[in-house]
Scaffold this motif. Structure first.
Motif, PDB file in Angstrom:
ATOM      1  N   PRO A  77    -104.912 -29.684  49.829  1.00 12.22           N
ATOM      2  CA  PRO A  77    -104.331 -29.202  51.081  1.00 12.22           C
ATOM      3  C   PRO A  77    -104.489 -27.689  51.162  1.00 12.22           C
ATOM      4  CG  PRO A  77    -102.599 -29.802  49.509  1.00 12.22           C
ATOM      5  CD  PRO A  77    -103.909 -30.175  48.872  1.00 12.22           C
ATOM      6  N   ASP A  78    -104.377 -27.157  52.383  1.00 13.47           N
ATOM      7  CA  ASP A  78    -104.585 -25.725  52.600  1.00 13.47           C
ATOM      8  C   ASP A  78    -103.343 -24.942  52.170  1.00 13.47           C
ATOM      9  OD1 ASP A  78    -105.135 -23.189  53.453  1.00 13.47           O
ATOM     10  OD2 ASP A  78    -105.668 -23.752  55.509  1.00 13.47           O
ATOM     11  N   ALA A  79    -103.504 -24.081  51.151  1.00 17.95           N
ATOM     12  CA  ALA A  79    -102.361 -23.312  50.645  1.00 17.95           C
ATOM     13  C   ALA A  79    -101.783 -22.375  51.713  1.00 17.95           C
ATOM     14  CB  ALA A  79    -102.772 -22.510  49.407  1.00 17.95           C
TER      15      ALA A  79
ATOM     16  N   MET B  26     -98.900 -23.895  53.573  1.00 19.45           N
ATOM     17  CA  MET B  26     -97.685 -24.296  52.838  1.00 19.45           C
ATOM     18  C   MET B  26     -96.538 -23.341  53.198  1.00 19.45           C
ATOM     19  SD  MET B  26     -99.476 -25.348  49.226  1.00 19.45           S
ATOM     20  CE  MET B  26    -101.013 -26.298  49.297  1.00 19.45           C
TER      21      MET B  26
ATOM     22  N   ARG C  86     -94.283 -21.095  52.609  1.00 24.12           N
ATOM     23  CA  ARG C  86     -93.872 -20.174  51.555  1.00 24.12           C
ATOM     24  C   ARG C  86     -92.467 -19.606  51.759  1.00 24.12           C
ATOM     25  NH1 ARG C  86     -97.360 -18.302  47.859  1.00 24.12           N
ATOM     26  NH2 ARG C  86     -98.987 -19.419  48.994  1.00 24.12           N
TER      27      ARG C  86
ATOM     28  N   LEU D 172     -89.756 -22.107  51.372  1.00 26.59           N
ATOM     29  CA  LEU D 172     -89.611 -22.443  49.958  1.00 26.59           C
ATOM     30  C   LEU D 172     -88.823 -21.374  49.204  1.00 26.59           C
ATOM     31  CD1 LEU D 172     -93.208 -23.826  49.316  1.00 26.59           C
ATOM     32  CD2 LEU D 172     -91.106 -25.115  48.950  1.00 26.59           C
TER      33      LEU D 172
ATOM     34  N   ALA E 175     -95.935 -29.002  49.387  1.00 29.62           N
ATOM     35  CA  ALA E 175     -96.771 -28.278  48.424  1.00 29.62           C
ATOM     36  C   ALA E 175     -96.934 -29.108  47.154  1.00 29.62           C
ATOM     37  CB  ALA E 175     -96.148 -26.932  48.071  1.00 29.62           C
TER      38      ALA E 175
END
Lengths: 391, 391
Positions: free
Chosen positions: A40-42, A45, A47, A50, A239
């Motif tokens: 998956p495309d970071a 995600m 961030r 999180l 993630a």
């Protein structure tokens, strides 16, 4: 120094490293546009969300300790609520089990359900992570081909009529990796009925179901039978670093998996479980976040498919990419994708040849392309390079 | 609905749930002072430092993605540096493998090294997590008793002279769980020599080595032979929720474990690996933190031992608690600890009877007490209650 023990030598020889991982090593050169990955495309995600969840988790009092083998109870509870909606029934907490990514669920289930020589039916082309686990368990593997509606149940039924009795049938029901297709609702119902009739377990492996582009994924196979063990994961929508996968299964299966989980690694991480629970509970935020991922991946998928159809015309047929992370393409002009790969790398583009996923079928004219980590213009450039390599 | 598959039924019957976990269920009532657990003190875990590390990790760019099966490279690098100091040689990066807690290392090593029927030597009393893994692997288990210097090598040598050829010898070398003792330096050297001579692997399981109270733990068994596979963990010095364990082993062992790790769960959490690397790299902070944990546990251990000796006198002998988390005690007056436990619970105190850890030896007059999660006054009260229960 002692010689290598015979079991070690045997097991070293008997296991093959994941073909995809080995390929990835070759395709990480900066000048190569890689459609070979499966990540998956970071950049998509969440961030900041999180960070907030980690701070909240770490301000608690019990979150740093060991947790139960079935997973952190509030995470199991939010999963129970979400899966109840998906399955259209009240899923019990005792049916929900959190694993260290859904790969761990596959691995523990193989240990629980399979004795050496047990028959496992997989799809062809196959998800290699499942194949690896079933092979390591010493299963006898029979592959049933996919078509545009998913696993070909006519072929499965032929096997059953011939007297074959699978212990497990494994399917990636939504946006297949690598095949790109989704099992149709009538086949889902029929597969569940076959499981009930013939007494096999279906493992419905569903990491991609939330990543639909145009219309929601069909009701899970697990809607139709309690003999379906449903696996999913937070890796593709939140993630991979959370390592949160989950299983919905009959309680007796959860109990058996729990005993094995204690030996395998005692328990999961209360920290990443709490972070995952926080994000999955925040429904308004989550809906918006998943829509953003869908929208980005959908644009990329359409760009890739458009480029393939424009550049290759009749020479290639490919899946529609209605969701997930992959497009599967077949050369109709006899191009051998194993031979194409080194030329493609010279031209600065990588993909995974169909042979990497083949079990019984010849996929030497096929390839898997991942569209998640490149923008539309880069994907178009990748297909230009591929077309030049294929000339 | 299909009947339970025979393999599932068999495996359900063949595995026993961890005795400690079942006991913990009974001993969590609020009025009970539990010496039965085996948990580090959550109050001593470095919450604020973890928040800072999580924030730093989440501000990076790659940390949310899948990571390599061997672990996040910077974590492996700091472990390599720390283990090089411990082992007195330059440990190579290819010898360091991060696992999901050290329990996962045990589990994957059992799969790599053992075929059904292989002989595994464990200590008696045994670490039940290891016993569970070796039993599940179908190993033939022989137990060698502990004395105050650790595993009795005279008994091991008798086995070897009789022609027994173990594939693996498992030892908890420092502050044994449950036995409380530490293997002496001469025995460490001799065990390593036996491994070289007879060609077996030693698994040196060392989660407690940093938790010494009066003097540092002796050089690891792994100092003396490359046939020693060394396991350790961040769970006891940082936090179990990181699920960071590690293995130092020959590269061929790491390669074999890597193949199995891919099937077991693909990889660990790049997030918790980065947090662990951050804390382990911060040497000044880490030294102070571990000293604080040692100091707190040391005070509690001494309070527990003092209370036992004062209250029971000659009726009980117990280990000195020079480190780790446990005191092992033997009743000299014939008290049966399995029978004592229900009376102790009535009096508001819990421990684990020796029988829970026994393999071949009779430990029905023994018990394990954990001192990590109660203060000195509470521990004294616990022993008062135990004395009343034993009257």
């Amino acid at each position: 120094m002692s010689p290598i023990n015979p079991p070690l030598a045997t097991k070293l020889g008997g296991l093959k490293s994941s073909a995809i991982r080995d390929l990835l090593e070759l395709t990480t050169r900066e000048e190569v546009i890689s459609l070979a990955g499966g990540l998956p495309d970071a950049e998509l995600m969440p961030r900041e969300r999180l960070v907030a969840a980690a701070d909240a988790a770490l301000s608690g009092s019990a979150v740093l300790q060991y947790t139960g083998s079935r997973g952190w109870p509030p995470l199991r509870d939010v999963l129970r609520r979400r899966e109840s909606v998906k399955l259209g029934r009240a899923v019990g907490l005792e049916e929900v089990f959190v694993t260290h990514g859904s790969q761990q669920a596959l691995s523990l289930l193989a240990e629980v359900l399979l004795d050496p020589g047990a028959l496992v039916v997989v799809e062809d082309p196959a998800y290699v992570g499942a194949l690896q686990v079933f092979r390591a368990a010493g299963a006898r593997i029979v592959a049933v081909p996919l078509d545009s509606e998913g696993m070909r149940l006519d072929v499965l039924k032929e096997l059953l009529v011939r007297g074959e009795r699978p212990t497990v049938v494994h399917t990636v029901s939504n946006f297949h990796n690598p095949g790109g297709v989704t099992m149709s609702p009538p086949r889902r119902r029929e597969l569940a009925e076959l499981a009930d009739t013939y007494g096999f377990w279906v493992i419905e492996d569903d990491p991609y179901g939330e990543l639909w582009f145009d219309r929601p994924s069909p009701d899970p196979v697990a809607t139709y039978s309690r003999n379906v063990i449903r696996l999913s994961s937070a890796s593709k929508i939140l993630a991979p670093a959370l390592r949160v996968g989950w299983m919905v299964a009959q309680e007796r299966i959860c109990r058996a998996v729990e005993l094995l989980k204690q030996g395998a690694d005692l328990c999961g991480s209360a920290l990443t479980h709490q972070i995952a629970a926080d994000l999955l509970t925040d429904e308004t935020w989550l809906t918006g976040h998943v829509e953003a991922v869908r929208s980005a991946y959908g644009d990329r998928a359409k760009a890739l498919v458009h480029a393939v159809r424009t550049r290759f015309g009749d020479r290639v047929t490919c899946t529609d990419a209605a969701g997930g992370m992959f497009v599967w393409a077949d050369f109709t002009d006899g191009t051998d994708t194993d031979r194409l790969l080194p030329r493609a790398l010279e031209h600065g583009v990588a993909f995974v040849p169909g042979s990497a996923f083949a079990v019984d079928t010849d996929y030497s004219h096929s390839m898997r392309m991942c569209f998640t980590t490149s923008d539309a213009a880069t994907l178009a450039e990748a297909i230009d390079r591929l077309a030049r390599a294929a000339e």
